[in-house]
Design a protein around this motif. Sequence first.
Motif, PDB file in Angstrom:
ATOM      1  N   PRO A  77      -3.421   5.671   1.641  1.00  0.00           N
ATOM      2  CA  PRO A  77      -2.727   4.560   2.320  1.00  0.00           C
ATOM      3  C   PRO A  77      -3.021   4.494   3.812  1.00  0.00           C
ATOM      4  N   VAL A  78      -3.142   5.652   4.464  1.00  0.00           N
ATOM      5  CA  VAL A  78      -3.454   5.668   5.894  1.00  0.00           C
ATOM      6  C   VAL A  78      -4.869   5.151   6.120  1.00  0.00           C
ATOM      7  N   GLY A  79      -5.797   5.551   5.254  1.00  0.00           N
ATOM      8  CA  GLY A  79      -7.162   5.039   5.343  1.00  0.00           C
ATOM      9  C   GLY A  79      -7.214   3.541   5.095  1.00  0.00           C
ATOM     10  N   LEU A  80      -6.353   3.058   4.192  1.00  0.00           N
ATOM     11  CA  LEU A  80      -6.288   1.626   3.925  1.00  0.00           C
ATOM     12  C   LEU A  80      -5.853   0.861   5.169  1.00  0.00           C
ATOM     13  N   ALA A  81      -4.815   1.361   5.843  1.00  0.00           N
ATOM     14  CA  ALA A  81      -4.354   0.721   7.080  1.00  0.00           C
ATOM     15  C   ALA A  81      -5.443   0.776   8.147  1.00  0.00           C
ATOM     16  N   ASP A  82      -6.150   1.896   8.215  1.00  0.00           N
ATOM     17  CA  ASP A  82      -7.227   2.046   9.189  1.00  0.00           C
ATOM     18  C   ASP A  82      -8.362   1.062   8.909  1.00  0.00           C
ATOM     19  N   SER A  83      -8.669   0.866   7.626  1.00  0.00           N
ATOM     20  CA  SER A  83      -9.756  -0.054   7.281  1.00  0.00           C
ATOM     21  C   SER A  83      -9.387  -1.493   7.626  1.00  0.00           C
ATOM     22  N   TYR A  84      -8.119  -1.871   7.437  1.00  0.00           N
ATOM     23  CA  TYR A  84      -7.695  -3.222   7.795  1.00  0.00           C
ATOM     24  C   TYR A  84      -7.719  -3.434   9.302  1.00  0.00           C
ATOM     25  N   ALA A  85      -7.496  -2.360  10.059  1.00  0.00           N
ATOM     26  CA  ALA A  85      -7.442  -2.488  11.507  1.00  0.00           C
ATOM     27  C   ALA A  85      -8.817  -2.478  12.157  1.00  0.00           C
ATOM     28  N   SER A 111     -10.658  -5.077   1.777  1.00  0.00           N
ATOM     29  CA  SER A 111     -10.282  -5.579   0.459  1.00  0.00           C
ATOM     30  C   SER A 111     -10.857  -4.708  -0.647  1.00  0.00           C
ATOM     31  N   ALA A 112     -12.066  -4.193  -0.451  1.00  0.00           N
ATOM     32  CA  ALA A 112     -12.639  -3.270  -1.433  1.00  0.00           C
ATOM     33  C   ALA A 112     -11.809  -1.999  -1.519  1.00  0.00           C
ATOM     34  N   TYR A 113     -11.301  -1.543  -0.369  1.00  0.00           N
ATOM     35  CA  TYR A 113     -10.418  -0.380  -0.345  1.00  0.00           C
ATOM     36  C   TYR A 113      -9.139  -0.696  -1.126  1.00  0.00           C
ATOM     37  N   THR A 114      -8.619  -1.906  -0.945  1.00  0.00           N
ATOM     38  CA  THR A 114      -7.433  -2.335  -1.688  1.00  0.00           C
ATOM     39  C   THR A 114      -7.705  -2.345  -3.184  1.00  0.00           C
ATOM     40  N   LEU A 115      -8.884  -2.791  -3.573  1.00  0.00           N
ATOM     41  CA  LEU A 115      -9.263  -2.814  -4.985  1.00  0.00           C
ATOM     42  C   LEU A 115      -9.244  -1.407  -5.574  1.00  0.00           C
ATOM     43  N   ILE A 116      -9.797  -0.447  -4.840  1.00  0.00           N
ATOM     44  CA  ILE A 116      -9.790   0.949  -5.299  1.00  0.00           C
ATOM     45  C   ILE A 116      -8.357   1.462  -5.424  1.00  0.00           C
ATOM     46  N   PHE A 117      -7.525   1.088  -4.461  1.00  0.00           N
ATOM     47  CA  PHE A 117      -6.122   1.507  -4.493  1.00  0.00           C
ATOM     48  C   PHE A 117      -5.420   0.955  -5.735  1.00  0.00           C
TER      49      PHE A 117
END
Length: 266
Positions: free
Chosen positions: A219-227, A235-241
């Motif tokens: 989740p922290v990496g997801l927030a970092d990727s969006y920022a 969005s690809a990170y979100t898909l993996i999540f």
Amino acid sequence: MKARRLLFVLQAAFTILIAAFLIVPAVMSMVAGVTTNYAKGVSSGLTSAWIFQVWDLYADTIGRSILIALATLTCTLLIGIPAAYALHTIGGRTGRLIEELITLPLAVPGLAIALALILTYGEFGAFRQSSLFILAGHVVFTLPFMVRSIIAILGAIDVQTLEEGAASLGAPPWRRFVDVVVPNARPGILAGSLMVVTLSLGEFNLTWMLHTPLTKTLPVGLADSYASMRLEVASAYTLIFFIMIVPLLVAMEMIGRRSSKTGLLL
């Protein structure tokens, strides 16, 4: 008759509208993760390049999240099963009071729990900078779900009679616990396990406070990727999540329905 049919149609349309309102953004995000250029839309073509880029950049966060979730599950099983059994055995006001104390973290924001852990153990440098610090926070946060799930199952069966039967056959206390209590509590253990893993993988607030640059989780990496990354990468990170979380949520729903059919409350 026509009024009932009209009411049914209106209710169905409203339900579909609400479902679309909730689901469409998630679907759009996942589609963006496999679109060559989201600004041009799907017409620009589909690609898996963004997923591979996410894996190259954030594979360590995904792997760390899985390891922490499994470690959290192990800890909550080792602590939660005996604790739930003890609370069920004690019963009465004392048992309920202890149960409320265990479930207290559910009423406290994750940021507050993280701050308490930092104030208490922050001076232990090696511990503070390791993934074990996040693990400790996840165990504190998820343990109530494991305990409550198992207590609910134990409350639906006659544990005392089963134990007395095993004792009459000469089984010592530890054998009665392992061979009688644990197998009968299996639905609660399984439901609690799924909740623990799901919550651990998706927990952000507590983890964000406890992590360091070297201990980022999914989740922290997801927030970092969006920022900091392109929308397609995020969005690809979100898909993996979603790929990791959705099967667990479906499994929880299936267990809940099966338990409700057998009269058990998870």
